[in-house]
Design a protein around this motif. Structure first.
Motif, PDB file in Angstrom:
ATOM      1  N   ARG A 167     -18.101 -19.911  -7.596  1.00  0.00           N
ATOM      2  CA  ARG A 167     -17.230 -20.605  -6.654  1.00  0.00           C
ATOM      3  C   ARG A 167     -16.670 -21.885  -7.271  1.00  0.00           C
ATOM      4  O   ARG A 167     -17.316 -22.524  -8.102  1.00  0.00           O
ATOM      5  CB  ARG A 167     -18.010 -20.943  -5.381  1.00  0.00           C
ATOM      6  N   ASP A 240     -22.952 -19.570  -7.017  1.00  0.00           N
ATOM      7  CA  ASP A 240     -23.146 -19.871  -5.597  1.00  0.00           C
ATOM      8  C   ASP A 240     -24.495 -20.495  -5.288  1.00  0.00           C
ATOM      9  O   ASP A 240     -24.634 -21.266  -4.343  1.00  0.00           O
ATOM     10  CB  ASP A 240     -22.937 -18.611  -4.750  1.00  0.00           C
ATOM     11  N   GLU A 254     -15.123 -25.565  -0.617  1.00  0.00           N
ATOM     12  CA  GLU A 254     -14.714 -24.510  -1.547  1.00  0.00           C
ATOM     13  C   GLU A 254     -13.193 -24.493  -1.635  1.00  0.00           C
ATOM     14  O   GLU A 254     -12.497 -24.545  -0.609  1.00  0.00           O
ATOM     15  CB  GLU A 254     -15.218 -23.148  -1.088  1.00  0.00           C
ATOM     16  N   SER A 260     -12.404 -16.480  -6.099  1.00  0.00           N
ATOM     17  CA  SER A 260     -13.812 -16.420  -6.465  1.00  0.00           C
ATOM     18  C   SER A 260     -14.066 -15.163  -7.293  1.00  0.00           C
ATOM     19  O   SER A 260     -13.402 -14.143  -7.113  1.00  0.00           O
ATOM     20  CB  SER A 260     -14.692 -16.422  -5.217  1.00  0.00           C
TER      21      SER A 260
END
Length: 304
Positions: A167, A240, A254, A260
């Protein structure tokens, strides 16, 4: 090949590894004169110069480099054969040398699993170190390496350990100052926090964008990158497990969620070492325990 020749080959490898006769003598316990004599006898028997010697330095000749690599691989094969023969008598004994990714994944997840394996197999001696540097499994004599990302060498035994989602995150205060980041191209105009790679490959479906990060704040540690992001120093790219709890609490936001990506975490082993039951058993132990350990860590507190 007689015993003298094998001793000479081992002496040559010791000197080539150490970089000098003096260092090889110090590390091996053999005398400098004995090592020099053995290497000279080897060169005479082959009728080939293997080393350039001067008063200031020692280096391999071109033929010496090729001979060194082949001899080292051959001796490693012999050592592996001897270990395999000893294992066939029964029992779980010997050393396993592991190089793994560090940070939360290595220190908080892999290490406890390795420790429990060590407890269950007291005859095995595990040497575990953490490094983001790519290692040569043949030259560095590791039995097992645990790495994220692509693994181009198809001659190695590769076993998938887990799929990890990556991420892109930044602190809310950072985003207030630098504005919204809606496309990968926007990353070119904001401060970035990177680790051991010099470019990020962002993927969304069939579309790929490369972001150069050479001029970023470089921290070769997932924990340090995480803390820098919390401090508002820039956008960073992390697994993550480092950031999910912070995203949920609002400490991090995010960005580019559609970009991602997933990265494979794999165990990599030289074929000769994979023949050893203690190495295969450790790989199976990690495979069975890592997924649940990762899921549990993901559901708990932040990494910092």
């Amino acid at each position: 090949m007689n015993n003298l020749s094998w001793r000479a080959i081992r002496a040559f490898i010791l000197v080539a590894d150490a970089g000098s006769f003096t260092a090889a003598a110090r590390e091996s316990g053999f005398s400098k004169a004995n090592l020099s004599q053995l290497v000279t006898e080897l060169e005479t028997a082959l009728d080939i110069q293997l080393l350039y010697r001067t008063t200031r330095q020692l280096r391999l000749t071109e033929i010496g480099e090729g001979y060194y690599l082949r001899c080292k691989q051959a001796l490693q094969q012999l050592d592996s054969a001897a270990e395999w023969a000893c294992e066939s008598k029964g029992g779980q004994e010997g050393t396993i040398r592991i190089n793994a990714v560090g940070g939360v994944i290595g220190e908080d997840l892999i290490a406890p699993l390795v420790i429990r394996f060590q407890q269950a197999n007291p005859g095995v001696r595990v040497h575990l170190d953490f490094s983001s540097t790519r290692v040569d499994l043949i030259q560095d004599q590791y039995d097992l390496v645990i790495r994220m990302g692509s693994l181009p060498d198809s001659s190695l035994v590769v076993r998938k350990l887990h799929t990890i989602k990556t991420r892109y995150v930044a602190s809310p205060n950072f985003l207030k100052e630098y504005g919204p980041i809606e496309q990968p191209a926007d990353l070119a105009s904001v401060p970035l926090i990177s680790g051991s790679v010099d470019q990020w490959l962002l993927t969304r479906g069939q579309n790929q964008q490369i972001v150069q990060v050479e001029n970023s704040i470089k921290l070769i540690s997932g924990r340090a990158m995480h803390r820098a992001a919390l401090a508002g120093l820039g956008v960073t790219r992390l697994a993550d497990i480092y950031v999910q709890a912070d995203i949920a609490s609002g400490r991090l936001a995010e960005i580019l969620p559609g970009w991602s990506e997933s990265t494979e975490l794999s165990m990599v082993c030289p074929p000769l070492r994979h023949q050893l039951s203690r190495v295969r058993n450790l790989m199976q132990w990690l495979k069975e325990g890592f997924g649940s350990a990762y899921a549990q860590a993901l559901a708990e507190s932040p990494a910092a």
